[in-house]
Design a protein around this motif. Structure first.
Motif, PDB file in Angstrom:
ATOM      1  N   VAL A 134       0.746 -15.015 108.882  1.00  0.00           N
ATOM      2  CA  VAL A 134      -0.069 -15.773 107.933  1.00  0.00           C
ATOM      3  C   VAL A 134       0.724 -16.946 107.361  1.00  0.00           C
ATOM      4  O   VAL A 134       0.225 -18.068 107.258  1.00  0.00           O
ATOM      5  N   THR A 135       1.997 -16.692 106.985  1.00  0.00           N
ATOM      6  CA  THR A 135       2.784 -17.723 106.304  1.00  0.00           C
ATOM      7  C   THR A 135       3.421 -18.721 107.258  1.00  0.00           C
ATOM      8  O   THR A 135       3.746 -19.839 106.863  1.00  0.00           O
ATOM      9  N   GLY A 136       3.657 -18.308 108.521  1.00  0.00           N
ATOM     10  CA  GLY A 136       4.312 -19.189 109.482  1.00  0.00           C
ATOM     11  C   GLY A 136       5.819 -19.231 109.345  1.00  0.00           C
ATOM     12  O   GLY A 136       6.492 -19.986 110.039  1.00  0.00           O
ATOM     13  N   LYS A 137       6.371 -18.400 108.440  1.00  0.00           N
ATOM     14  CA  LYS A 137       7.823 -18.330 108.268  1.00  0.00           C
ATOM     15  C   LYS A 137       8.242 -16.867 108.243  1.00  0.00           C
ATOM     16  O   LYS A 137       7.472 -15.997 107.813  1.00  0.00           O
ATOM     17  N   PRO A 138       9.468 -16.552 108.685  1.00  0.00           N
ATOM     18  CA  PRO A 138       9.932 -15.164 108.652  1.00  0.00           C
ATOM     19  C   PRO A 138       9.930 -14.610 107.235  1.00  0.00           C
ATOM     20  O   PRO A 138      10.303 -15.304 106.280  1.00  0.00           O
ATOM     21  N   ALA A 139       9.506 -13.359 107.078  1.00  0.00           N
ATOM     22  CA  ALA A 139       9.524 -12.716 105.770  1.00  0.00           C
ATOM     23  C   ALA A 139      10.960 -12.626 105.271  1.00  0.00           C
ATOM     24  O   ALA A 139      11.879 -12.300 106.024  1.00  0.00           O
ATOM     25  N   GLY A 140      11.155 -12.924 103.996  1.00  0.00           N
ATOM     26  CA  GLY A 140      12.478 -12.839 103.406  1.00  0.00           C
ATOM     27  C   GLY A 140      13.309 -14.088 103.512  1.00  0.00           C
ATOM     28  O   GLY A 140      14.457 -14.116 103.046  1.00  0.00           O
ATOM     29  N   ASP A 141      12.765 -15.148 104.093  1.00  0.00           N
ATOM     30  CA  ASP A 141      13.552 -16.374 104.252  1.00  0.00           C
ATOM     31  C   ASP A 141      13.990 -16.960 102.916  1.00  0.00           C
ATOM     32  O   ASP A 141      15.077 -17.540 102.815  1.00  0.00           O
ATOM     33  N   ASP A 142      13.151 -16.835 101.883  1.00  0.00           N
ATOM     34  CA  ASP A 142      13.538 -17.359 100.573  1.00  0.00           C
ATOM     35  C   ASP A 142      14.800 -16.662 100.066  1.00  0.00           C
ATOM     36  O   ASP A 142      15.660 -17.287  99.438  1.00  0.00           O
ATOM     37  N   LEU A 143      14.904 -15.361 100.327  1.00  0.00           N
ATOM     38  CA  LEU A 143      16.103 -14.633  99.920  1.00  0.00           C
ATOM     39  C   LEU A 143      17.299 -15.070 100.753  1.00  0.00           C
ATOM     40  O   LEU A 143      18.391 -15.313 100.217  1.00  0.00           O
ATOM     41  N   ARG A 144      17.108 -15.183 102.053  1.00  0.00           N
ATOM     42  CA  ARG A 144      18.210 -15.598 102.930  1.00  0.00           C
ATOM     43  C   ARG A 144      18.720 -16.984 102.550  1.00  0.00           C
ATOM     44  O   ARG A 144      19.900 -17.290 102.710  1.00  0.00           O
ATOM     45  N   GLU A 145      17.809 -17.846 102.094  1.00  0.00           N
ATOM     46  CA  GLU A 145      18.190 -19.204 101.710  1.00  0.00           C
ATOM     47  C   GLU A 145      18.766 -19.267 100.299  1.00  0.00           C
ATOM     48  O   GLU A 145      19.221 -20.327  99.860  1.00  0.00           O
ATOM     49  N   GLY A 146      18.731 -18.151  99.587  1.00  0.00           N
ATOM     50  CA  GLY A 146      19.282 -18.112  98.235  1.00  0.00           C
ATOM     51  C   GLY A 146      18.392 -18.723  97.184  1.00  0.00           C
ATOM     52  O   GLY A 146      18.882 -19.192  96.143  1.00  0.00           O
ATOM     53  N   LYS A 147      17.069 -18.724  97.411  1.00  0.00           N
ATOM     54  CA  LYS A 147      16.136 -19.325  96.460  1.00  0.00           C
ATOM     55  C   LYS A 147      16.141 -18.567  95.131  1.00  0.00           C
ATOM     56  O   LYS A 147      15.919 -17.350  95.098  1.00  0.00           O
ATOM     57  N   ARG A 148      16.375 -19.290  94.046  1.00  0.00           N
ATOM     58  CA  ARG A 148      16.395 -18.677  92.710  1.00  0.00           C
ATOM     59  C   ARG A 148      14.992 -18.781  92.099  1.00  0.00           C
ATOM     60  O   ARG A 148      14.729 -19.583  91.214  1.00  0.00           O
ATOM     61  N   THR A 149      14.094 -17.964  92.626  1.00  0.00           N
ATOM     62  CA  THR A 149      12.699 -18.013  92.197  1.00  0.00           C
ATOM     63  C   THR A 149      12.504 -17.266  90.883  1.00  0.00           C
ATOM     64  O   THR A 149      13.382 -16.508  90.437  1.00  0.00           O
ATOM     65  N   LEU A 150      11.325 -17.443  90.286  1.00  0.00           N
ATOM     66  CA  LEU A 150      11.023 -16.698  89.065  1.00  0.00           C
ATOM     67  C   LEU A 150      11.002 -15.203  89.360  1.00  0.00           C
ATOM     68  O   LEU A 150      11.411 -14.395  88.522  1.00  0.00           O
ATOM     69  N   LEU A 151      10.524 -14.813  90.525  1.00  0.00           N
ATOM     70  CA  LEU A 151      10.523 -13.405  90.919  1.00  0.00           C
ATOM     71  C   LEU A 151      11.931 -12.833  90.858  1.00  0.00           C
ATOM     72  O   LEU A 151      12.166 -11.745  90.300  1.00  0.00           O
ATOM     73  N   VAL A 152      12.884 -13.553  91.414  1.00  0.00           N
ATOM     74  CA  VAL A 152      14.278 -13.107  91.404  1.00  0.00           C
ATOM     75  C   VAL A 152      14.822 -13.107  89.977  1.00  0.00           C
ATOM     76  O   VAL A 152      15.505 -12.162  89.552  1.00  0.00           O
ATOM     77  N   ALA A 153      14.536 -14.169  89.229  1.00  0.00           N
ATOM     78  CA  ALA A 153      15.039 -14.268  87.856  1.00  0.00           C
ATOM     79  C   ALA A 153      14.539 -13.112  87.005  1.00  0.00           C
ATOM     80  O   ALA A 153      15.302 -12.512  86.235  1.00  0.00           O
ATOM     81  N   MET A 154      13.255 -12.789  87.130  1.00  0.00           N
ATOM     82  CA  MET A 154      12.693 -11.685  86.345  1.00  0.00           C
ATOM     83  C   MET A 154      13.306 -10.351  86.757  1.00  0.00           C
ATOM     84  O   MET A 154      13.587  -9.484  85.909  1.00  0.00           O
ATOM     85  N   ALA A 155      13.519 -10.167  88.044  1.00  0.00           N
ATOM     86  CA  ALA A 155      14.101  -8.918  88.520  1.00  0.00           C
ATOM     87  C   ALA A 155      15.534  -8.737  88.011  1.00  0.00           C
ATOM     88  O   ALA A 155      15.912  -7.656  87.540  1.00  0.00           O
ATOM     89  N   LEU A 156      16.336  -9.795  88.106  1.00  0.00           N
ATOM     90  CA  LEU A 156      17.720  -9.701  87.648  1.00  0.00           C
ATOM     91  C   LEU A 156      17.790  -9.478  86.143  1.00  0.00           C
ATOM     92  O   LEU A 156      18.627  -8.700  85.652  1.00  0.00           O
ATOM     93  N   ASP A 157      16.917 -10.131  85.396  1.00  0.00           N
ATOM     94  CA  ASP A 157      16.888  -9.946  83.946  1.00  0.00           C
ATOM     95  C   ASP A 157      16.537  -8.506  83.595  1.00  0.00           C
ATOM     96  O   ASP A 157      17.164  -7.896  82.716  1.00  0.00           O
ATOM     97  N   ARG A 158      15.545  -7.949  84.280  1.00  0.00           N
ATOM     98  CA  ARG A 158      15.147  -6.569  84.004  1.00  0.00           C
ATOM     99  C   ARG A 158      16.231  -5.580  84.411  1.00  0.00           C
ATOM    100  O   ARG A 158      16.473  -4.583  83.723  1.00  0.00           O
ATOM    101  N   ALA A 159      16.885  -5.851  85.520  1.00  0.00           N
ATOM    102  CA  ALA A 159      17.968  -4.970  85.955  1.00  0.00           C
ATOM    103  C   ALA A 159      19.112  -4.965  84.944  1.00  0.00           C
ATOM    104  O   ALA A 159      19.688  -3.907  84.629  1.00  0.00           O
TER     105      ALA A 159
END
Length: 382
Positions: free
Chosen positions: A275-300
């Motif tokens: 659906v997306t046309g890109k491999p799943a998880g590419d944002d993580l592999r590229e080191g994208k500091r998304t809001l999803l990541v920011a919220m997860a790290l803050d909660r952890a």
């Protein structure tokens, strides 16, 4: 190289290339934009051949990229900005408004081609990215020097060409001079915002800034401004929208644009590559500091969950992240409540965006279309 093939089944009349037949454009804006882009890019390719036949490879790559996919979301938002401010839905003036807003797709092409290079992405819409494809051409020809460097250089030039031709296409629209002058404000602001936002994104990855504030700044300027806010502003400006309507467009556009990016962030981790046309998880592999990541790290951190924090931090920027490791990260994101928090933020932003339209002096039929577009932009498939 991109082959640049596209369907030309939508009819043109005999008044000249690029004149679209039809009584009204409201229900087929993407198709009309596609044909206008195809015609424009064909004509500019002829110019490149005049420089040197080899130079046409840049035009061919750009045409293949622009015409090889995409929902034409930005011109659609701009069109409804035009219509909501009283712009015509058919006739010569409407056709020229479509020419102007179609130029947004070339800005999009510039941003994506350069973004893929900066992120070292290998695919886009299920096809090799521009820098990868040019590197393959270099390899196949046996040319001297590093193939990757040639690919990067060519991709930079393709992106630059897209931006230059975007400006040119906007100004080929035969609209009143005062309309094009009004369009200058959102056009200039949009280009500055997307480049500034792109730098903030690169800076966040390099500096390790995983704060929610930085993630939202990137979303606001890199994505929202040129995806929804400024396209709406552009269409409204072309039609002569007053300050009250422009303000409503910008508030709606900023919120829907950020919500659009937050949905994209979720798709980048949980989405189906078909659906997306890109491999799943590419944002993580590229080191994208998304809001999803920011919220997860803050909660952890607040929970003292060192294992989850370490798992996510180690995944960021790891090009070897495999499917089992990605699944572990997905589980952690869900258990920390970050996925639910992002969904709630998307819902809140969508609600505030629609509220901005409620009191706006906008044509009622256009308001309804913008409500529908908000749903399409924020509730995409996983």
């Amino acid at each position: 190289m991109y082959d640049g093939m596209y369907d030309r089944t939508t009819p043109f009349d005999d008044r000249g290339a690029g004149t679209v037949v039809g009584a009204a454009f409201d229900d087929a804006v993407p198709q009309h934009v596609e044909r206008l882009l195809a015609d424009y890019l064909d004509r500019r390719r002829v110019e490149m051949i005049g420089l040197d036949p080899d130079a046409a490879e840049l035009a061919d790559s750009l045409s293949g990229f622009v015409l090889g996919g995409g929902k034409r979301l930005r011109p659609v938002f701009a069109w409804w900005g035009w219509r909501g401010a009283g712009g015509a839905g058919s006739g010569p003036e409407a056709e020229q408004a479509l020419v102007a807003v179609s130029a947004l797709e070339l800005i999009q092409a510039c941003a994506l081609v350069h973004d893929d290079l900066m992120d070292a992405s290998s695919t886009r819409r299920g096809r090799p990215t521009v820098h990868v494809e040019f590197a393959r051409v270099h390899d196949a020809a046996g040319w001297s020097g590093p193939a990757a460097r040639f690919g990067a250089a060519a991709a930079i030039l393709v992106g630059d060409l897209a931006q230059v031709w975007a400006d040119d296409m906007l100004h080929t629209a035969t609209l009143p001079a005062e309309a094009l002058a009004r369009a200058g404000e959102p056009w200039r602001a949009m280009r500055s915002q997307v480049l500034g936002g792109q730098y903030l994104d690169v800076l966040a990855q390099a500096s390790g800034d995983a704060s929610e504030h930085r993630a939202m700044q990137v979303n606001r300027h890199k994505t929202a401004a040129y995806t929804v806010e400024r396209p709406l502003h552009l269409g409204g400006a072309l039609a002569g929208a007053g300050p009250e309507l422009v303000d409503a467009y910008r508030r709606y556009g900023a919120d829907i644009g950020v919500a659009f990016q937050l949905r994209d962030d979720l798709l980048g981790v949980f989405g189906d590559p078909e659906v997306t046309g890109k491999p799943a998880g590419d944002d993580l592999r590229e080191g994208k500091r998304t809001l999803l990541v920011a919220m997860a790290l803050d909660r952890a951190e607040r929970r003292g969950d060192d294992a989850a924090r370490t798992l996510i931090e180690n995944a960021l920027g790891d090009p070897t992240l495999d499917a089992p490791a990605l699944d572990r990260v997905r589980t952690a994101l869900g258990e920390l409540g970050a996925v639910q928090a992002v969904e709630q933020r998307i819902a809140a932003l969508t609600g505030s965006a629609l509220a901005a339209l409620d009191a706006a002096p906008i044509e009622p039929f256009a308001r309804q279309r913008l409500v529908e577009l908000a749903e399409r932009a924020t509730l995409r498939r996983w």
